[in-house]
Write an enzyme that holds these catalytic residues in place. Structure first.
Site, PDB file in Angstrom:
ATOM      1  N   SER A 188       3.355   1.931   2.930  1.00 51.40           N
ATOM      2  CA  SER A 188       3.594   0.829   3.571  1.00 51.40           C
ATOM      3  C   SER A 188       5.169   0.813   3.818  1.00 51.40           C
ATOM      4  CB  SER A 188       3.425  -0.447   2.620  1.00 51.40           C
ATOM      5  OG  SER A 188       4.225  -0.268   1.509  1.00 51.40           O
TER       6      SER A 188
ATOM      7  N   LYS B 106       7.573   0.911   1.035  1.00 48.11           N
ATOM      8  CA  LYS B 106       8.290   0.416  -0.144  1.00 48.11           C
ATOM      9  C   LYS B 106       9.527   1.168  -0.327  1.00 48.11           C
ATOM     10  CE  LYS B 106       4.800   0.662  -2.934  1.00 48.11           C
ATOM     11  NZ  LYS B 106       3.970   1.388  -1.620  1.00 48.11           N
ATOM     12  N   SER B 107       9.402   2.534  -0.590  1.00 50.21           N
ATOM     13  CA  SER B 107      10.468   3.046  -1.109  1.00 50.21           C
ATOM     14  C   SER B 107      11.632   3.353  -0.091  1.00 50.21           C
ATOM     15  CB  SER B 107       9.868   4.916  -1.480  1.00 50.21           C
ATOM     16  OG  SER B 107       9.020   4.581  -2.630  1.00 50.21           O
TER      17      SER B 107
ATOM     18  N   LEU C 257       0.845  -1.188  -0.107  1.00 48.34           N
ATOM     19  CA  LEU C 257      -0.055  -0.009  -0.142  1.00 48.34           C
ATOM     20  C   LEU C 257       0.983   1.128   0.040  1.00 48.34           C
ATOM     21  CD1 LEU C 257      -2.689  -1.039   2.614  1.00 48.34           C
ATOM     22  CD2 LEU C 257      -2.977  -0.965   0.351  1.00 48.34           C
TER      23      LEU C 257
ATOM     24  N   SER D 241       1.577  -1.433  -7.497  1.00 50.05           N
ATOM     25  CA  SER D 241       1.324  -2.558  -8.258  1.00 50.05           C
ATOM     26  C   SER D 241       0.368  -3.415  -7.292  1.00 50.05           C
ATOM     27  CB  SER D 241       2.594  -3.445  -8.400  1.00 50.05           C
ATOM     28  OG  SER D 241       3.522  -3.722  -7.549  1.00 50.05           O
TER      29      SER D 241
END
Length: 198
Positions: A36, A38-39, A33, A106
């Site tokens: 979340s 990710k980066s 999400l 994604s």
């Protein structure tokens, strides 16, 4: 099908580039999400790999939309095209012998599977950053959840558009744990699969 276009083979092959780089090429695909982590995790992992002499490149969702995908909006079709383009770019970078890290929501399994299928076997590592929605919302670094809750961002993933969690991710991270613990888990999987020296 595009007419009058023929794939041009190169004299140098991926295996030669991998040999010169001293490591296999692959895609490490972070999904989860918005908010979340990710980066942040992809950036921390890139630093960890780079410090070991691994040739890397990080593709981030917002950065890509400033250039390669600047013509795309956030409709279902445009989101699918966004991931398709990223998959093709990732494939080219793998052919160049790099370890490519990507950080994209994604949200659909089908799109992630299409990217996996672009690669040769074992060249795609799916990392699911499993962070509860309430934590993502509390972080809300871009203020997107606030806008979505106010009805200003329709079809926002996690609010009024679905996120399809991976069934069997290669790495399943608890998004509430520390960055260090998450990176250690990813590195363990990479070592276990022979991508990194023990």
């Amino acid at each position: 099908m595009v007419q009058n276009i023929i794939w041009h083979s190169h004299v140098l092959e991926r295996a030669q580039r991998e040999h010169a780089n001293g490591h296999p090429a692959l895609v490490i695909w972070f999904t989860g999400l918005s908010g979340s982590g990710k980066s942040t995790l992809a950036g921390a992992l890139e630093q960890a790999l780079f410090s070991q002499g691994i040739k890397t490149y990080l593709l981030d969702g917002d950065n890509i939309r400033h250039g390669l995908c600047r013509d795309l909006g956030f409709s279902e079709r445009d989101r699918q095209e966004n991931i398709r383009r990223i998959g093709e770019v990732s494939k080219l970078m793998v052919d160049a012998g790099l370890v490519v890290l990507t950080a994209f929501i994604s949200p659909h399994r089908a799109e992630r599977q299409k990217v996996r299928e672009l690669m040769e076997k074992a060249q795609f590592i799916e990392v699911y950053v499993d962070t509860p929605l309430e934590i993502c919302e509390s972080r809300d670094p871009k203020g997107l959840y606030k806008k979505a809750r106010a009805g200003e961002l329709p079809d926002f993933t996690g609010i009024d558009a679905a996120y399809e969690a991976p069934d069997r991710p290669d790495v399943h991270l608890d998004g509430a744990q520390s960055i260090g613990a998450s990176i250690e888990k990813i590195l363990f999987v990479l070592k276990n699969r022979g991508f990194l020296l023990a």
